[in-house]
Enzyme design. Structure first.
Site, mmCIF file in Angstrom:
data_model
loop_
_atom_site.group_PDB
_atom_site.id
_atom_site.type_symbol
_atom_site.label_atom_id
_atom_site.label_comp_id
_atom_site.label_asym_id
_atom_site.label_seq_id
_atom_site.Cartn_x
_atom_site.Cartn_y
_atom_site.Cartn_z
ATOM 1 N N LYS A 151 0.872 -1.177 0.000
ATOM 2 C CA LYS A 151 0.000 0.000 0.000
ATOM 3 C C LYS A 151 0.908 1.226 0.000
ATOM 4 O O LYS A 151 1.208 1.810 1.041
ATOM 5 C CB LYS A 151 -0.931 -0.052 1.217
ATOM 6 C CG LYS A 151 -2.144 0.844 1.049
ATOM 7 C CD LYS A 151 -3.216 0.471 2.044
ATOM 8 C CE LYS A 151 -4.298 1.534 2.110
ATOM 9 N NZ LYS A 151 -4.969 1.799 0.846
HETATM 10 N N1 PMP Z 1 -7.931 -1.868 -2.939
HETATM 11 C C1 PMP Z 1 -7.294 -0.683 -2.949
HETATM 12 C C2 PMP Z 1 -6.504 -0.320 -4.163
HETATM 13 C C3 PMP Z 1 -7.383 0.186 -1.855
HETATM 14 O O1 PMP Z 1 -6.747 1.350 -1.857
HETATM 15 C C4 PMP Z 1 -8.182 -0.202 -0.743
HETATM 16 C C5 PMP Z 1 -8.373 0.733 0.423
HETATM 17 N N2 PMP Z 1 -7.284 0.735 1.274
HETATM 18 C C6 PMP Z 1 -8.813 -1.459 -0.762
HETATM 19 C C7 PMP Z 1 -8.663 -2.257 -1.886
HETATM 20 C C8 PMP Z 1 -9.619 -1.936 0.404
HETATM 21 O O2 PMP Z 1 -8.756 -2.303 1.450
HETATM 22 P P1 PMP Z 1 -9.192 -2.251 2.986
HETATM 23 O O3 PMP Z 1 -10.390 -3.121 3.115
HETATM 24 O O4 PMP Z 1 -8.020 -2.802 3.710
HETATM 25 O O5 PMP Z 1 -9.483 -0.830 3.307
#
Ligand code: PMP
Length: 286
Positions: A151
């Site tokens: 991320k």
């Molecule tokens: N995919 C992407 C590209 C994201 O940025 C996010 C948000 N963080 C998610 C999926 C969803 O992840 P999470 O459930 O951990 O927020």
């Protein structure tokens, strides 16, 4: 009194919360982040978010100069300083200030930022009516170039897709991977329900390992619902009974139209709403 922001070990007024113009997070997007929610004073899946943060750091060879437990405490301290019990928490760790070259070795001290803010909930209408999304031409970055599991602060891939979605009048945009399979949306993972089976692209489709995605899979398995993590085509999405997106900010949001194809009967699906109710039960329990 304005918002207090945690920056490099100190809580400062938001106007004073600034990083150097030589910070490689700014110059090169060289950094990592997390988007987290707190409900009733408890940070939802705090350990999972911290684990993903430290894994992202490891993957980019960035050493976070703090133990995970200390990090968690800093998040709670920042929330407390702002008197927040329901919050959106944005954690950013950048490579820190260096010189104008790429070399991360020139950046001895990472910058650590924790912002806690009032949660801006998605309009209630999104949940009641469901979203209309489009598949965009921008492909999700290939894992061999940059793993979407990291991320990172390098979100231009997703922003390019988001721009296409906005031009089409949609709040979310669906990205395919370089093989043409369904990957994920710009800030959310995607699921379908078809014939009573819950399906979502596997991690090796080149997606972020969403924490909400994991929670939803666990809820479904706990309800004895068959769950498949297997490659999906847009065709399978078009003909599914139900579709929804997951993310820390969105929680679970129904999708009722993809590329002009109505999904199911064009209203949020029954299973989607049941999963959302179970999810909200979990977040209210802490
Ligand atoms: N995919 C992407 C590209 C994201 O940025 C996010 C948000 N963080 C998610 C999926 C969803 O992840 P999470 O459930 O951990 O927020």
């Amino acid at each position: 009194m304005g918002l207090k922001v945690y920056i490099d070990g100190k809580l400062v007024e938001q106007e004073q919360a600034a990083v150097s113009v030589f910070d490689h997070g700014l110059l090169y997007g060289d950094g990592i982040f997390e988007g987290i929610r707190a409900y009733n004073g408890t940070i939802f899946k705090a350990d999972e978010h911290i684990k993903r943060l430290y894994n992202s750091a490891k993957a980019i060879m960035l050493r976070i100069p703090m133990e995970p437990e200390e990090f968690k405490k800093a998040m709670y301290d920042t929330m407390a300083a702002n008197n927040l019990s329901d919050a959106y928490i944005r954690v950013v760790v950048t490579r820190g200030p260096g010189d104008l070259g790429l070399d991360p070795r020139k950046c001895p001290t990472p910058s650590i930022i924790i912002i806690t803010a009032d949660i801006q909930l998605y309009p209630e209408e999104f949940y009641r009516k469901g979203l209309d999304i489009v598949t965009v031409s921008t492909r999700r970055v290939n894992s061999s170039a940059l793993s979407p599991r990291i991320k990172s602060c390098n979100y231009l891939n997703n922003i390019m897709a988001k721009l296409e979605g906005i031009r089409a009048g949609c709040v979310e945009a669906l990205m395919l991977n370089s093989r043409g399979e369904v990957a994920e949306c710009t800030g959310d993972n995607i699921f379908i329900v078809d014939g009573g089976v819950l399906s979502t692209p596997p991690l090796d489709a080149g997606i972020l390992g969403g924490i909400t995605r994991d929670v939803v899979i666990k809820i479904a398995r706990g309800e004895s619902m068959p769950v498949r993590e297997s490659p999906l085509t847009v065709y399978e999405l078009y003909v599914a009974d139900e579709c929804f997106l997951t993310g820390s900010a969105a929680e679970i949001v129904p999708v009722v139209c993809i590329d002009g194809r109505q999904i199911g009967d064009g209203t949020p699906g029954k299973t989607t709403l049941q999963l959302l109710a179970k999810f909200r039960q979990l977040t209210s329990e802490g």
